[in-house]
Motif scaffolding. Structure first.
Motif, PDB file in Angstrom:
ATOM      1  N   UNK A 296     -16.385-101.597   7.764  1.00 58.50           N
ATOM      2  CA  UNK A 296     -14.950-101.533   7.438  1.00 58.50           C
ATOM      3  C   UNK A 296     -14.190-102.785   6.860  1.00 58.50           C
ATOM      4  N   UNK A 297     -14.998-103.806   7.428  1.00 60.69           N
ATOM      5  CA  UNK A 297     -14.459-104.939   6.918  1.00 60.69           C
ATOM      6  C   UNK A 297     -15.367-106.250   6.841  1.00 60.69           C
ATOM      7  N   UNK A 298     -15.065-107.235   6.258  1.00 56.64           N
ATOM      8  CA  UNK A 298     -15.967-108.562   6.500  1.00 56.64           C
ATOM      9  C   UNK A 298     -15.697-109.003   7.856  1.00 56.64           C
ATOM     10  N   UNK A 299     -17.010-109.430   8.429  1.00 59.21           N
ATOM     11  CA  UNK A 299     -16.943-110.054   9.655  1.00 59.21           C
ATOM     12  C   UNK A 299     -18.246-110.727  10.092  1.00 59.21           C
ATOM     13  N   UNK A 300     -18.347-111.008  11.285  1.00 57.07           N
ATOM     14  CA  UNK A 300     -19.419-111.597  11.830  1.00 57.07           C
ATOM     15  C   UNK A 300     -20.045-111.001  13.018  1.00 57.07           C
ATOM     16  N   UNK A 301     -21.263-110.561  13.079  1.00 58.05           N
ATOM     17  CA  UNK A 301     -21.858-109.995  14.149  1.00 58.05           C
ATOM     18  C   UNK A 301     -22.033-110.693  15.437  1.00 58.05           C
ATOM     19  N   UNK A 307     -30.863-103.555  10.249  1.00 58.24           N
ATOM     20  CA  UNK A 307     -30.858-103.795   9.015  1.00 58.24           C
ATOM     21  C   UNK A 307     -29.403-103.198   8.399  1.00 58.24           C
ATOM     22  N   UNK A 308     -29.029-103.726   7.115  1.00 58.15           N
ATOM     23  CA  UNK A 308     -27.943-103.760   6.826  1.00 58.15           C
ATOM     24  C   UNK A 308     -28.256-103.545   5.155  1.00 58.15           C
ATOM     25  N   UNK A 309     -27.865-102.353   4.635  1.00 62.12           N
ATOM     26  CA  UNK A 309     -27.925-102.063   3.314  1.00 62.12           C
ATOM     27  C   UNK A 309     -26.879-102.700   2.374  1.00 62.12           C
ATOM     28  N   UNK A 310     -27.079-103.458   1.502  1.00 58.29           N
ATOM     29  CA  UNK A 310     -26.021-104.202   0.707  1.00 58.29           C
ATOM     30  C   UNK A 310     -25.898-103.706  -0.710  1.00 58.29           C
ATOM     31  N   UNK A 324     -27.122-111.356  15.526  1.00 65.34           N
ATOM     32  CA  UNK A 324     -26.033-112.028  15.774  1.00 65.34           C
ATOM     33  C   UNK A 324     -25.745-113.478  15.322  1.00 65.34           C
ATOM     34  N   UNK A 325     -24.532-113.596  14.898  1.00 64.22           N
ATOM     35  CA  UNK A 325     -24.011-114.852  13.926  1.00 64.22           C
ATOM     36  C   UNK A 325     -24.092-114.714  12.600  1.00 64.22           C
ATOM     37  N   UNK A 326     -24.723-113.652  12.047  1.00 57.98           N
ATOM     38  CA  UNK A 326     -24.738-113.229  10.696  1.00 57.98           C
ATOM     39  C   UNK A 326     -23.487-112.729   9.982  1.00 57.98           C
ATOM     40  N   UNK A 327     -23.302-113.091   8.894  1.00 60.80           N
ATOM     41  CA  UNK A 327     -21.978-112.407   8.300  1.00 60.80           C
ATOM     42  C   UNK A 327     -22.342-111.032   7.698  1.00 60.80           C
ATOM     43  N   UNK A 328     -21.332-109.985   7.702  1.00 61.62           N
ATOM     44  CA  UNK A 328     -21.710-108.559   6.923  1.00 61.62           C
ATOM     45  C   UNK A 328     -20.362-108.546   6.281  1.00 61.62           C
ATOM     46  N   UNK A 329     -20.450-107.574   5.126  1.00 59.93           N
ATOM     47  CA  UNK A 329     -19.520-107.346   4.042  1.00 59.93           C
ATOM     48  C   UNK A 329     -18.842-105.968   4.273  1.00 59.93           C
ATOM     49  N   UNK A 335     -27.706 -99.691   9.009  1.00 61.52           N
ATOM     50  CA  UNK A 335     -29.177 -98.830   8.786  1.00 61.52           C
ATOM     51  C   UNK A 335     -29.446 -98.259  10.215  1.00 61.52           C
ATOM     52  N   UNK A 336     -29.865 -99.111  11.252  1.00 63.84           N
ATOM     53  CA  UNK A 336     -30.760 -98.900  12.295  1.00 63.84           C
ATOM     54  C   UNK A 336     -29.836 -98.985  13.694  1.00 63.84           C
ATOM     55  N   UNK A 337     -29.067 -99.940  14.151  1.00 62.15           N
ATOM     56  CA  UNK A 337     -28.789 -99.994  15.436  1.00 62.15           C
ATOM     57  C   UNK A 337     -27.223-100.297  15.615  1.00 62.15           C
ATOM     58  N   UNK A 338     -26.694-100.124  16.738  1.00 59.55           N
ATOM     59  CA  UNK A 338     -25.245-100.438  16.751  1.00 59.55           C
ATOM     60  C   UNK A 338     -24.855-101.752  16.694  1.00 59.55           C
ATOM     61  N   UNK A 339     -23.776-102.238  15.996  1.00 56.10           N
ATOM     62  CA  UNK A 339     -23.318-103.368  15.816  1.00 56.10           C
ATOM     63  C   UNK A 339     -21.939-103.817  16.431  1.00 56.10           C
ATOM     64  N   UNK A 340     -21.587-104.712  16.975  1.00 52.75           N
ATOM     65  CA  UNK A 340     -20.288-105.244  17.288  1.00 52.75           C
ATOM     66  C   UNK A 340     -19.912-106.444  16.482  1.00 52.75           C
ATOM     67  N   UNK A 341     -18.805-106.175  15.428  1.00 47.31           N
ATOM     68  CA  UNK A 341     -18.479-107.018  14.575  1.00 47.31           C
ATOM     69  C   UNK A 341     -16.968-107.529  14.832  1.00 47.31           C
ATOM     70  N   UNK A 342     -16.988-108.837  14.684  1.00 46.88           N
ATOM     71  CA  UNK A 342     -15.572-109.491  14.800  1.00 46.88           C
ATOM     72  C   UNK A 342     -15.221-109.531  13.281  1.00 46.88           C
ATOM     73  N   UNK A 343     -13.917-109.053  13.003  1.00 44.07           N
ATOM     74  CA  UNK A 343     -13.473-109.189  11.562  1.00 44.07           C
ATOM     75  C   UNK A 343     -12.873-110.211  11.246  1.00 44.07           C
ATOM     76  N   UNK A 344     -13.338-110.865  10.098  1.00 46.49           N
ATOM     77  CA  UNK A 344     -12.965-112.199   9.639  1.00 46.49           C
ATOM     78  C   UNK A 344     -11.962-112.306   8.474  1.00 46.49           C
TER      79      UNK A 344
END
Length: 764
Positions: A296-301, A307-310, A324-329, A335-344
């Motif tokens: 739902x937002x740009x952030x850092x894991x 695996x994230x389908x971009x 952990x530490x990677x950016x997501x958009x 795809x696979x597992x639960x992620x906790x993401x800090x919104x950036x």
């Protein structure tokens, strides 16, 4: 009335072509000297007015007098693109270091006593003023959101069509009144057109398309060609309707990205998981992303790996492994597992919003070809009216020809001369090209950049973070007194906790081999030489060959082996365990996975490829030889700018590819500056274009998109002018009349627009 200069943005409905935009621009500028600038974007359906002290209602009222609907969206704010994504963006490793990195003696990273504090991942945008939410919350006008058949142009076209059908039916039963019946049917469609023509003339646009149509229809009425006149008006309205549908398709193509972002997010709050509106997420909020959910937002894991389908955002066919530490958009799919993401980034400043804002701004910047067509059309329409008048009057006056016949031909020439297809030929293709590129991570600041990219003859690249990944990896493990596994185990042990790039490379290599690391005691840095510590009761030193040579003797054969690795651009660190020279580790910042293929693609197009880097000559030449390109090393920023100047002096069209920050002089000096690998951060402010996903191949793709777009524009112009020339000749020869004339104009407009829309399906 006076006041501070301000900039207001408006949504304009019913504006589907460049002619409409020109009329609106002229009318708003005529309000008074309070208006200092007007920028009208057909593609976005918006108008931005820079003024001093005007009420919004005054501006919308002026637009409404022309027959368009206008709605005030609010005061325009600076683009989100101007804000940095984070303080670290300026030094994120994606840049060439403009000083000498002599890898013969430079393992010596300073660990500062191994004080390894956790990094603060908070984004700088938390403290930056939020930008206008217009792009996120006003993606279309009220009319745009309706199906085409419910829109105002469609209703008018349907009414005119129904009136014409009714006229044919009634005229069949009472043919003696057919003149009046068809005149009434024609007026259903002509009155709104004539009103727009009169309003346009009142506010500065005398020679408009509506003027041509009104004169032609009224002229046809006077010479008794009322059935044809009614059909011509209907065909004109159908053409406008189709033009509007095509314009809305182009307008909505890039805005469709906004629909990728989910409406709600699962937020961690006080130990609870709650559903929250995604548009209201604040920087620093922790959100939970389940398998299968869109992010739902740009952030850092901050925890989890998956695996994230971009593909929805980047077009990448293969999901990327994120940890952990990677950016997501925003808009990508877990795809696979639960992620906790800090919104950036807030919803107004995330990747999707920035892409939309970038493309909308770019579409307002006209290409040289488009500016030429605009200037040409100012003279073209009066010239056509003059030609029509000459054809209608000259033969009867000078040669005694039949007045009705030649007036009819003159009116047909007015219809043939409608410049719709010609005027829309370029902006439609430019808008589609910019949108298509943006959906694939190729962002260009306007039509001029898109047009120029196809003419590039030389591309100058930075090395670190542009041609290479920007982070070193372990390439070789040298065994002297211990086997390779033991060398790596002890080296990684003494590096534990360090955040230095070389240390991270060694630790990653150990983790990849699942090596369990013993604890290190008394770890310390040796001021620019290396690092030391006690591992399993033994003193361990990992340092540069020069530093190790002061502690023990390195054989000639071992030094030759080290020198050979140095010649390949690799940094070598030697490991001592006690008094034993145990081995060494070689590391290098490796070329990007697609670097060779990307450079080869450019070279296959006849484009010269050059490396400009501040790194030492041996490292640069090793990478350059590996990639098969020309190398200029040990360069300061002014040196890079000088080389760009020399290339331009040699009549080369030069693109400079870098991070857009520390290479600003060279980027500014180049014909086109391209930010590489920095996504949509501050690099975009320096560069003319950006390659969002950091692929070298995308430089060739950007050039290919430009060439495809320019070919499309040439096809459109040829089609628009070619059809007019053909029907002009056939009309004068008496072969074709009013119906084919307007059909030619409408058909050309539709064909040109449809041809431009093919660019939306362009693929790299």
């Amino acid at each position: 009335m006076s006041g501070p200069v301000r900039q207001d943005k408006f949504r304009v409905e019913g504006m589907d072509c460049a002619s409409c935009a020109k009329k609106i621009d002229t009318a708003v500028r005529r309000i008074g000297n309070q208006v200092s600038d007007v920028s009208v974007s057909v593609t976005n359906g918006t108008m931005t007015v820079t003024h001093k002290g005007l009420e919004a209602d005054t501006i919308t009222g002026q637009v409404k007098k022309l027959g368009y609907k206008a709605r005030h969206l609010g005061e325009s704010q600076p683009s989100a693109l101007a804000e940095p994504e984070a303080p670290a963006a300026a030094c994120s490793g994606n840049h060439d270091h403009d000083h000498d990195h002599d890898h013969d003696h430079d393992h010596g990273h300073n660990h500062s006593g191994h004080d390894h504090q956790s990094h603060n991942h908070k984004n700088a945008t938390q403290d930056v003023k939020e930008t206008s939410p217009l792009h996120m919350h006003d993606h279309g006008s009220d009319d745009d959101s309706k199906p085409w058949w419910q829109q105002s142009k469609a209703r008018l076209t349907i009414a005119a069509g129904a009136a014409l059908v009714a006229a044919y039916i009634i005229g069949h039963f009472v043919p003696q009144y057919s003149l009046y019946i068809f005149s009434a049917a024609m007026l259903v469609g002509l009155v709104p057109i004539a009103r727009r023509a009169i309003a346009g003339a009142r506010f500065g646009t005398v020679f408009s398309i509506e003027t041509l149509m009104t004169v032609a229809a009224i002229g046809a009425l006077f010479i008794g060609a009322v059935e044809e006149a009614a059909m011509v008006v209907l065909l004109f309205l159908i053409g406008e309707l189709l033009e509007g549908v095509a314009a809305r398709r182009a307008r909505n193509s890039i805005r469709g990205l906004a629909d990728l972002v989910p409406k709600t997010a699962r937020v961690e709050k006080d130990g609870q998981i709650i559903e929250q509106d995604a548009a209201s997420l604040l920087v620093g909020t922790i959100i939970l992303i389940r398998p299968g959910d869109r992010i739902a937002a740009d952030g850092v894991i901050i925890s989890g790996n998956s695996a994230v389908n971009e593909a929805p955002v980047t077009g990448e066919s293969t999901p990327k492994n994120k940890e952990t530490g990677d950016k997501v958009f925003a808009g990508t799919i877990n795809s696979d597992n639960v992620l906790r993401v800090e919104v950036t980034a807030s919803a107004q400043n995330n990747t999707i919003a920035r892409i939309i804002a970038q493309v909308e701004e770019a579409q307002e910047s006209k290409a040289p070809t488009e500016r030429f067509i605009d200037r040409f059309s100012v003279w073209y329409t009066p010239a056509i009216m003059l030609l029509g008048a000459i054809v209608a009057i000259a033969p009867p006056l000078l040669m005694g020809a039949d007045w009705n016949e030649w007036i009819y031909k003159g009116l047909a020439i007015l219809l043939i001369g409608c410049p719709c297809a010609l005027v829309i030929s370029t902006p439609a293709a430019i808008a589609a090209g910019l949108s298509s590129g943006a959906r694939r991570g190729l962002l260009m600041k306007g039509g001029a950049v898109l047009e120029s990219a196809g003419h590039v003859t030389a591309v100058a690249f930075d090395k670190t973070g542009t041609l290479t990944e920007g982070t070193p990896i372990v390439t070789d493990i040298i065994a002297f007194g211990k086997d390779e596994t033991e060398v790596l185990r002890f080296a990684a042990s003494v590096e534990q906790g360090s955040s230095h790039p070389l240390a991270i490379a060694i630790l990653k290599a150990a983790a990849d081999k699942n090596i369990t690391l013993p604890q290190v005691h008394d770890g310390a840095a040796l001021g620019g030489k290396g690092v030391t510590g006690t591992v399993e009761g033994q003193a361990v030193l990992l340092a540069s060959p020069k530093a190790v040579a002061t502690k023990t003797t390195v054989s000639e054969s071992d030094m030759q082996r080290i020198a050979a690795l140095n010649d390949q651009g690799k940094t070598v660190s030697l490991l001592m365990i006690g008094d034993l020279l145990a081995g060494g580790i070689a590391m290098r910042d490796e070329p990007r996975e697609d670097a060779r293929a990307g450079l080869k693609a450019l070279q296959n197009q006849g484009i010269r490829t050059i490396m400009l880097t501040g790194d030492n000559r041996r490292t640069a030449e090793a990478i350059g030889n590996d990639l098969g390109m020309e190398v200029h090393a040990e360069m300061m920023p002014e040196d890079k700018r000088r080389v760009i100047g020399e290339l331009k002096a040699a009549k080369q069209i030069v693109a400079k590819v870098g991070d857009g920050i520390n290479d600003a002089p060279a980027l500014a000096a180049a014909d086109i500056g391209i930010a590489m690998g920095g996504g949509t951060d501050v690099a975009l402010e320096t560069a003319d274009a950006a390659i969002m996903h950091g692929r070298v191949m995308d430089v060739a793709n950007m050039i290919s998109l430009s060439q495809t777009t320019m070919a499309n524009i040439k096809q459109n112009i040829t089609l628009a002018i070619g059809l007019k020339v053909v029907f002009l000749i056939t009309t004068i020869l008496g072969i074709t009349g009013l119906w084919p004339a307007i059909l030619a104009d409408t058909g050309a407009t539709v064909l040109v627009t449809a041809n431009a829309m093919r660019l939306l399906r362009w693929k790299p």
